[in-house]
Scaffold this motif. Sequence first.
Motif, mmCIF file in Angstrom:
data_model
loop_
_atom_site.group_PDB
_atom_site.id
_atom_site.type_symbol
_atom_site.label_atom_id
_atom_site.label_comp_id
_atom_site.label_asym_id
_atom_site.label_seq_id
_atom_site.Cartn_x
_atom_site.Cartn_y
_atom_site.Cartn_z
ATOM 1 N N ASP A 276 0.882 -1.190 -0.037
ATOM 2 C CA ASP A 276 -0.055 0.142 -0.067
ATOM 3 C C ASP A 276 0.863 1.374 0.038
ATOM 4 O O ASP A 276 0.435 2.139 -0.729
ATOM 5 C CB ASP A 276 -1.119 -0.035 1.229
ATOM 6 N N ILE A 282 -2.679 6.061 -2.431
ATOM 7 C CA ILE A 282 -3.203 4.995 -1.471
ATOM 8 C C ILE A 282 -2.492 5.172 0.054
ATOM 9 O O ILE A 282 -2.898 5.270 1.077
ATOM 10 C CB ILE A 282 -3.252 3.761 -1.711
ATOM 11 N N THR A 286 -3.846 5.546 4.278
ATOM 12 C CA THR A 286 -3.861 4.045 5.001
ATOM 13 C C THR A 286 -4.046 4.739 6.408
ATOM 14 O O THR A 286 -4.489 3.959 7.244
ATOM 15 C CB THR A 286 -2.620 3.385 4.864
ATOM 16 N N CYS A 289 -7.628 4.613 7.902
ATOM 17 C CA CYS A 289 -8.310 3.331 7.863
ATOM 18 C C CYS A 289 -8.579 2.711 9.426
ATOM 19 O O CYS A 289 -7.665 3.346 10.242
ATOM 20 C CB CYS A 289 -7.535 2.333 7.273
ATOM 21 N N CYS A 294 -4.818 -2.843 7.952
ATOM 22 C CA CYS A 294 -5.924 -2.752 6.918
ATOM 23 C C CYS A 294 -5.095 -3.311 5.708
ATOM 24 O O CYS A 294 -4.343 -2.547 5.201
ATOM 25 C CB CYS A 294 -6.677 -1.773 6.607
ATOM 26 N N ARG A 295 -5.716 -4.309 5.049
ATOM 27 C CA ARG A 295 -5.292 -4.750 3.640
ATOM 28 C C ARG A 295 -5.985 -3.927 2.596
ATOM 29 O O ARG A 295 -5.973 -4.013 1.144
ATOM 30 C CB ARG A 295 -5.551 -6.079 3.346
ATOM 31 N N HIS A 296 -7.034 -3.168 2.877
ATOM 32 C CA HIS A 296 -7.838 -2.250 1.943
ATOM 33 C C HIS A 296 -8.616 -3.267 0.846
ATOM 34 O O HIS A 296 -8.954 -3.057 -0.330
ATOM 35 C CB HIS A 296 -7.038 -0.965 1.151
ATOM 36 N N CYS A 302 -12.678 1.116 5.782
ATOM 37 C CA CYS A 302 -11.446 1.417 5.216
ATOM 38 C C CYS A 302 -11.392 2.654 4.174
ATOM 39 O O CYS A 302 -12.126 2.888 3.453
ATOM 40 C CB CYS A 302 -11.058 0.138 4.212
ATOM 41 N N VAL A 304 -9.298 3.653 1.927
ATOM 42 C CA VAL A 304 -8.953 3.596 0.635
ATOM 43 C C VAL A 304 -10.143 3.077 -0.013
ATOM 44 O O VAL A 304 -10.600 3.776 -1.288
ATOM 45 C CB VAL A 304 -7.850 2.468 0.463
ATOM 46 N N ARG A 305 -10.831 2.042 0.182
ATOM 47 C CA ARG A 305 -11.919 1.666 -0.246
ATOM 48 C C ARG A 305 -13.097 2.862 -0.657
ATOM 49 O O ARG A 305 -13.778 3.077 -1.399
ATOM 50 C CB ARG A 305 -12.681 0.441 0.099
ATOM 51 N N TYR A 318 -6.726 1.094 -8.066
ATOM 52 C CA TYR A 318 -6.949 0.209 -7.104
ATOM 53 C C TYR A 318 -6.907 -1.365 -7.606
ATOM 54 O O TYR A 318 -6.763 -2.075 -6.935
ATOM 55 C CB TYR A 318 -8.426 0.605 -6.527
ATOM 56 N N ARG A 322 -5.191 -4.403 -5.905
ATOM 57 C CA ARG A 322 -5.694 -5.815 -5.697
ATOM 58 C C ARG A 322 -4.897 -6.713 -6.035
ATOM 59 O O ARG A 322 -4.616 -7.952 -5.411
ATOM 60 C CB ARG A 322 -7.074 -5.831 -5.929
#
Length: 331
Positions: A276, A282, A286, A289, A294-296, A302, A304-305, A318, A322
């Motif tokens: 991230d 991103i 972070t 979050c 958090c892995r987003h 989150c 980021v999402r 994004y 992923r």
Amino acid sequence: MNRPPAHGVAGVAGVVLEGTGGVWRVRTDAGDTIDASLRGRLKKSDAGRRRDGSLRRDTVRSAAESMKLAVGDDVLLEPSVRGGDWAIAEILPRRSALARRAPGGGQGERIVAANVDQVVIMFAVAKPEPHLRMLDRFLVIAEGNDLPARVIVNKIDLIDADEAHRRFGVYENAGYPVHYTSVKSKVGLADVQASFKDCRSVITGPSGVGKSSLLNAIFPGAGLRVGAISESVNKGRHTTVGALMLPLPDGASGFVIDTPGLREVGLWALPPDHLDRCFPEIRALTGECRYADCRHVAEPECAVRAAVDAGTVSEARYDSYRRLLEELEVG
Ligand code: GDP
Ligand code: ZN
């Protein structure tokens, strides 16, 4: 401390341009290009020391292991004992490196190029069609090595300017310098030229985007055949080192490094939880979050999402995050 002067014997300073089969091509500070071998036992040097003078752990383990010579290394040469030839007697401390990291860090690290100041990633708006997931991957590699990156978007003569900005504007929003160029129509070249001066740049990108054409245009005298860089990459696959450094012609005092290594970093072992921070837009979120780890992806609250949903972080970027996360987590 009574340390002896770093270089007891007057050595000739230079930088490694290329290495094939045990012979290293070195450009001396005086501007000569000579072939040299690596001396079996390197002289003791500051190599492997931190700025504060303490030894890095891997140096204690094995100086030879940690200081494998790489393109871009600054070295000191001495006449070889047998006379006639030159030998690399000392490798000077590196200020940065573009490296592939093996899982577990340190030991398996492979230096692609040393003393790199920036990574220049070149794509074309068309012919070949840009593959932006690949661009994201190159940017992550630069970020993972703490190297600044810039993007060149070439062949803008082939499509509408608005269209080019629409496709690549996301990289400007992410904070990267983006140069829109046409080597063919000589558009946008001055800024690119300025960015190459007085530093060592790794240039990369798919073949056919115009890398050789660009370097020839902004550095007349570089003497690259069109397609030359792509060829050097193919040749590089059969050598142990692969990277090739080109001194820029007089007045520019910089170097451009072409390296197949960067293209082959497919399953490059960045720890997944560092990914991230390799996406600047991103990284900026972070801290907001709910969970620090958090892995987003599916975590609640989150930031980021939320930003992707709100449209402030690009969905395509994004999506790259992923995909790369999945790749790294599988390992
Ligand atoms: P490299 O493989 O990245 O080094 O790419 P080259 O420099 O060999 O260029 C590949 C092809 O793209 C050649 O036919 C060039 O003439 C062409 N080319 C380079 N720059 C431009 C440009 O700005 N516009 C257009 N239309 N063609 C270009
Ligand atoms: Zn998150």
